[in-house]
Design a protein around this motif. Structure first.
Motif, PDB file in Angstrom:
ATOM      1  N   CYS A 151      12.151 -31.826   3.440  1.00 59.06           N
ATOM      2  CA  CYS A 151      12.685 -30.446   3.814  1.00 59.06           C
ATOM      3  C   CYS A 151      11.940 -29.874   4.430  1.00 59.06           C
ATOM      4  O   CYS A 151      10.317 -29.468   4.435  1.00 59.06           O
ATOM      5  CB  CYS A 151      12.500 -30.051   2.959  1.00 59.06           C
ATOM      6  N   HIS A 194      11.392 -27.149   5.572  1.00 58.82           N
ATOM      7  CA  HIS A 194      11.071 -26.019   4.348  1.00 58.82           C
ATOM      8  C   HIS A 194       9.934 -25.755   3.371  1.00 58.82           C
ATOM      9  O   HIS A 194       8.963 -25.057   3.526  1.00 58.82           O
ATOM     10  CB  HIS A 194      12.178 -25.080   3.783  1.00 58.82           C
ATOM     11  N   HIS A 253      19.107 -26.117   5.546  1.00 58.08           N
ATOM     12  CA  HIS A 253      18.712 -26.704   6.769  1.00 58.08           C
ATOM     13  C   HIS A 253      19.558 -27.924   7.943  1.00 58.08           C
ATOM     14  O   HIS A 253      20.736 -28.527   7.165  1.00 58.08           O
ATOM     15  CB  HIS A 253      17.312 -27.629   7.350  1.00 58.08           C
ATOM     16  N   TYR A 285      12.579 -23.427  15.347  1.00 59.08           N
ATOM     17  CA  TYR A 285      12.945 -22.222  15.139  1.00 59.08           C
ATOM     18  C   TYR A 285      12.538 -21.333  15.831  1.00 59.08           C
ATOM     19  O   TYR A 285      12.632 -20.043  15.642  1.00 59.08           O
ATOM     20  CB  TYR A 285      13.751 -21.990  13.964  1.00 59.08           C
TER      21      TYR A 285
END
Length: 237
Positions: A26, A28, A68, A95
Motif C-alpha cells: 500500500c 499509504h 489508491h 502525488y
C-alpha cells in the motif's frame, strides 16, 4: 501479486480481461496485503489499440483502509477486439507536483554538472525535502559560478577549484557586477541552509531560488553574446 481483472471502457459495454502484476504494498501505510478491488477503467475508448487502465483499490488492512490507484499500459490485438496481447509495467505515480528545470538551455548545456545538481535539488523540493533541497541549491550555485568563471578563463581552473566561493565571486566576477551581486545574495541565503543558526531570517529557499534563477539568466545572456560574436565574426564570403 498477479490478479485477473476485468477492464471496463468509457462509453462502451465492452470489456477486456487480463492479468496484472499488482503492487502488493500500500502506498499509504507501506504494508503488503491483498487489496480490495473496486473498479478497473480504461483511460481511452474501446477502439484504441494502445491504452491504459486505472485500477481503483483499497488497502485491506483495517489500520489503513485507504484508497489508491495503480495504472498499467496495455495493447489489444486490434481496434475492434477485446483480446489484450501485452500488459506493461505499472506506471509510477507521485502525488507531488514535479518541479521542472526552466532555466535557459544554454546554461544547462554549457554547465552539465550544475544542471544535474540543480535538477536533483528540484526533485528533493518536490518530495517535500526542503532541508535537503536548500543544501542542494547552495551547491548548485557554487557549481554554476565556478563553472562559469572557468568557462570565461580556462587557465584559472586550478585557482578557482582551490578558492572559497565567496572569494571567487569577489575576485573573479568584478567585470560582471550584476552577476556578482545576485550570486552573493544566493550564497548568503544558501549558507543559512547549511548552518545551525540562520543569519537572514527574512529570506528563505524561494528567495535563494529567485536569486539563482536571475544569476543564470544573466549568465545565459553573456553566453549568448559570445555566441553572437562568434556568429557575426564569420567570413561573409
Amino acid at each position: 501479486m498477479k490478479r485477473s481483472i476485468t477492464i471496463h471502457y468509457p462509453s462502451s459495454n465492452n470489456n477486456s480481461y487480463a492479468e496484472f502484476n499488482l503492487d502488493e504494498f500500500c502506498p499509504h501505510c507501506g504494508k503488503p496485503g491483498a487489496h480490495i478491488l473496486y473498479e478497473a477503467m480504461a483511460s481511452k475508448l474501446f477502439n484504441n489499440v494502445t491504452n491504459s487502465v486505472g485500477i481503483f483499490l483499497k488497502c485491506s488492512r483495517s489500520e489503513c483502509n485507504k484508497f489508491h490507484i495503480q495504472e498499467f499500459p496495455f495493447t489489444k490485438y486490434k481496434h475492434d477486439s477485446s483480446n489484450i496481447t501485452e500488459v506493461g509495467d505499472k506506471i509510477p505515480y507521485t502525488y507531488r507536483v514535479k518541479l521542472e528545470n526552466t532555466l535557459p538551455s544554454i546554461v544547462n548545456n554549457t554547465f552539465p554538472a550544475f544542471k544535474e545538481i540543480y535538477e536533483q535539488s528540484l526533485e528533493a523540493e518536490a518530495q517535500g525535502l526542503d532541508q535537503i533541497a536548500g543544501i542542494g541549491y547552495r551547491k548548485s550555485i557554487e557549481f554554476l559560478i565556478k563553472e562559469y568563471v572557468i568557462h570565461q578563463n580556462p587557465a584559472s581552473v586550478d585557482d578557482v577549484k582551490s578558492k572559497f566561493l565567496g572569494k571567487v565571486i569577489k575576485e573573479n566576477l568584478s567585470e560582471f557586477p550584476k552577476i556578482q551581486t545576485l550570486a552573493t545574495a544566493a550564497v548568503w541565503i544558501g549558507n543559512d541552509e547549511t548552518h545551525f543558526v540562520r543569519v537572514h531570517d527574512d529570506k528563505d529557499i524561494q528567495d535563494m531560488k529567485d536569486f539563482l534563477t536571475a544569476t543564470a539568466l544573466f549568465i545565459s545572456a553573456e553566453l549568448k553574446v559570445e555566441e553572437a560574436i562568434e556568429f557575426t565574426s564569420r567570413s561573409k564570403s
